[in-house]
Design an enzyme around this catalytic site. Structure first.
Site, mmCIF file in Angstrom:
data_model
loop_
_atom_site.group_PDB
_atom_site.id
_atom_site.type_symbol
_atom_site.label_atom_id
_atom_site.label_comp_id
_atom_site.label_asym_id
_atom_site.label_seq_id
_atom_site.Cartn_x
_atom_site.Cartn_y
_atom_site.Cartn_z
ATOM 1 N N GLU A 167 0.800 -1.227 0.000
ATOM 2 C CA GLU A 167 0.000 0.000 0.000
ATOM 3 C C GLU A 167 0.835 1.280 0.000
ATOM 4 O O GLU A 167 0.782 2.077 0.954
ATOM 5 C CB GLU A 167 -0.975 0.004 1.195
ATOM 6 C CG GLU A 167 -1.912 -1.190 1.211
ATOM 7 C CD GLU A 167 -2.915 -1.155 2.372
ATOM 8 O OE1 GLU A 167 -2.756 -0.330 3.282
ATOM 9 O OE2 GLU A 167 -3.853 -1.968 2.367
ATOM 10 N N GLU A 354 -5.341 -8.660 0.590
ATOM 11 C CA GLU A 354 -6.055 -8.332 1.835
ATOM 12 C C GLU A 354 -7.514 -8.072 1.521
ATOM 13 O O GLU A 354 -7.826 -7.339 0.578
ATOM 14 C CB GLU A 354 -5.518 -7.049 2.501
ATOM 15 C CG GLU A 354 -4.198 -7.195 3.184
ATOM 16 C CD GLU A 354 -3.745 -5.891 3.854
ATOM 17 O OE1 GLU A 354 -4.600 -5.081 4.269
ATOM 18 O OE2 GLU A 354 -2.522 -5.702 3.927
HETATM 19 O O1 IFM Z 1 -4.339 -3.314 9.104
HETATM 20 C C1 IFM Z 1 -4.268 -2.777 7.837
HETATM 21 C C2 IFM Z 1 -3.089 -3.353 7.076
HETATM 22 O O2 IFM Z 1 -1.890 -3.163 7.752
HETATM 23 C C3 IFM Z 1 -2.972 -2.690 5.733
HETATM 24 N N1 IFM Z 1 -4.224 -2.722 5.010
HETATM 25 C C4 IFM Z 1 -5.414 -2.333 5.714
HETATM 26 C C5 IFM Z 1 -5.516 -3.056 7.036
HETATM 27 C C6 IFM Z 1 -6.792 -2.634 7.777
HETATM 28 O O3 IFM Z 1 -6.781 -1.262 8.006
#
Ligand code: IFM
Length: 447
Positions: A167, A354
């Site tokens: 990210e 994710e």
């Molecule tokens: O916890 C975070 C993760 O570290 C990165 N993506 C989003 C998740 C939830 O906010």
């Protein structure tokens, strides 16, 4: 949708975590400080004054955690390496104990027949490098390459899937424009410069990882992407959605896949555009083997002339359901996003690296955690991802965020994303109902 959705035989079902969010042992065995150690110990930055000092104590309990993964039936596990654990100052001296830890973790995963997906950078930059400008300093790109070289050689032959960055939008803007993440800077042009250096370091590292590996080595990057919808059909709102899409999605996707920053965003940023040296853009568009997509929600935006730079503001839909983060639950967004990325950028392979939801889980009198809402959330998102695959999207795996409850950055421990409940005072792990449900999904390879 039909009753049962079957996934391909080679589809990977996984779960994800990140070093600072779970490891703890922040000051042990020669680890150096990261910007998150520093930030979380700065008063007022984290909900309740929480820190990642202990977190889930995974550094000491990794065997139990891998055993839990095995019990859940995971095919793959995505975790990140803490740069200051292996190179305490970010450059120079190596910390053998840190490397040994990741060695043991990878071996334990392989013994359990769980494929490791390793992220090199999930936000814990060595504090020493921050003191010399961090990601705003182009030298950090070179130090990142050195770090990648060290880790890649150490884990070569055992790790076949590498993710350079997690990210970069969040690192750039939450960390350097809005100041809510480490290092807590509020400077939009600097955030743009950081984004450029992150992309550059990503690409340089692709070569490093490929050279250190073999023909099985696959390298990608993980982006947080979202569909962006205009609040109305008014021309200015449609334009606002295009700008926000440029800011969040295309600013990262275009240079990686097309070798150019989006022209409308270069116009929009004007004199804030970062310093881009000759050759940088060619470097950034180095071919990758897969794209990691983190999807949580969509964004609805409208034109707002009072806002600086992007001139947009967010609109919260009225008739919607929200997670504990206040994020709208919008499962069809994963379908829309996957189709769009496939059509516009055609990555060789994609993984959902994710997807998941925070809900205020509690342990019942019977000792159980009945997180029905998380099951519904995941079921719907899996189903829409499946629909995208039926329509030709090359999605090869899905990592639920997160394996277990953990340190949710500025929210500390107040948000629970896990399939496994962590009782922080005792460090007891409890399978939530969703973890048992996920085991059945994996076993039957269907939803
Ligand atoms: O916890 C975070 C993760 O570290 C990165 N993506 C989003 C998740 C939830 O906010």
């Amino acid at each position: 949708m039909p009753e049962k959705l079957e996934f391909p035989d080679d589809f990977l079902w996984g779960a994800a975590t990140a070093s600072y969010q779970i490891e703890g042992a922040s000051y042990e065995d020669g680890k150096g400080l990261s910007i998150w150690d520093h930030f979380s110990h700065t008063p007022g930055k984290i909900h309740g004054g929480d820190t990642g000092d202990i977190a889930c104590d995974h550094y000491h309990r990794y065997r139990e955690d891998v055993a839990n993964m095995k019990e859940m039936g995971l095919n793959a596990y995505r975790f990140s390496i803490s740069w200051p654990r292996v190179i305490p100052e970010g450059k120079g001296k190596i910390n053998k104990s840190g490397l040994d830890f990741y060695d043991r973790l990878v071996d334990t995963l392989l013994e359990a027949e769980i494929e490791p997906f390793v992220t090199l950078y999930h936000w814990d930059l060595p504090q020493n490098l921050q003191e010399n400008g961090g990601w705003a300093n182009r030298d950090t790109v070179g130090y990142f390459e050195d770090y990648a070289t060290l880790v890649a050689h150490r884990l070569a032959g055992r790790v076949h899937h590498w993710i350079t960055h997690n990210e970069p939008w969040v690192v750039s803007f939450l960390g350097h424009a809005f100041g809510v993440h480490a290092p807590g800077i509020m400077d939009f042009p600097l955030a743009l410069q950081v984004s450029h250096h992150l992309l550059l370091s990503h690409a340089e590292t692709v070569t490093v990882l490929k050279d250190a590996g073999d023909e099985r080595t696959k390298v990608g990057i993980t982006l947080n992407l979202s569909p962006i919808h205009p609040a109305s059909e008014k021309k200015e709102d449609v334009e606002a959605a295009k700008i926000y899409d440029g800011h969040l999605n295309r600013w990262f996707l275009d240079p990686i896949f097309y070798g150019a920053y989006p022209p409308d965003m270069l116009d929009c940023y004007g004199e804030k555009v970062p310093q881009i040296l000759p050759g940088d853009i060619g470097t950034i568009s180095k071919k990758i083997d897969f794209l990691g997509v983190n999807y949580y929600t969509r964004h609805i935006v409208k034109h707002d002339p009072r806002q600086r730079i992007l001139k947009i503001s967010s609109v919260v839909p009225k008739e919607a359901e929200f997670t504990d983060m206040g994020w709208e639950i919008y499962p069809s967004g994963i379908y829309e996003l996957l189709k769009r990325v496939q059509n516009d950028y055609s990555p060789e392979v994609m993984y959902i690296t994710e997807n998941g939801a925070a809900f205020p889980d509690t342990i019942g009198n019977d000792g159980k955690v009945e997180d029905e809402r998380r099951i519904n959330y995941l079921k719907e998102h899996f189903s829409f991802a499946h629909k995208a695959m039926l329509e030709g999207v090359r999605l090869k795996g899905y990592f639920v965020w997160s394996l277990m409850d953990n340190f949710e950055w500025a929210y500390g421990y107040s948000k629970r994303f896990g399939l496994i409940y962590v009782d922080y005072p005792t460090q007891k792990r409890i399978f939530k109902k969703s973890a048992n449900w996920y085991r059945q999904v994996i076993q039957s390879n269907s939803v």
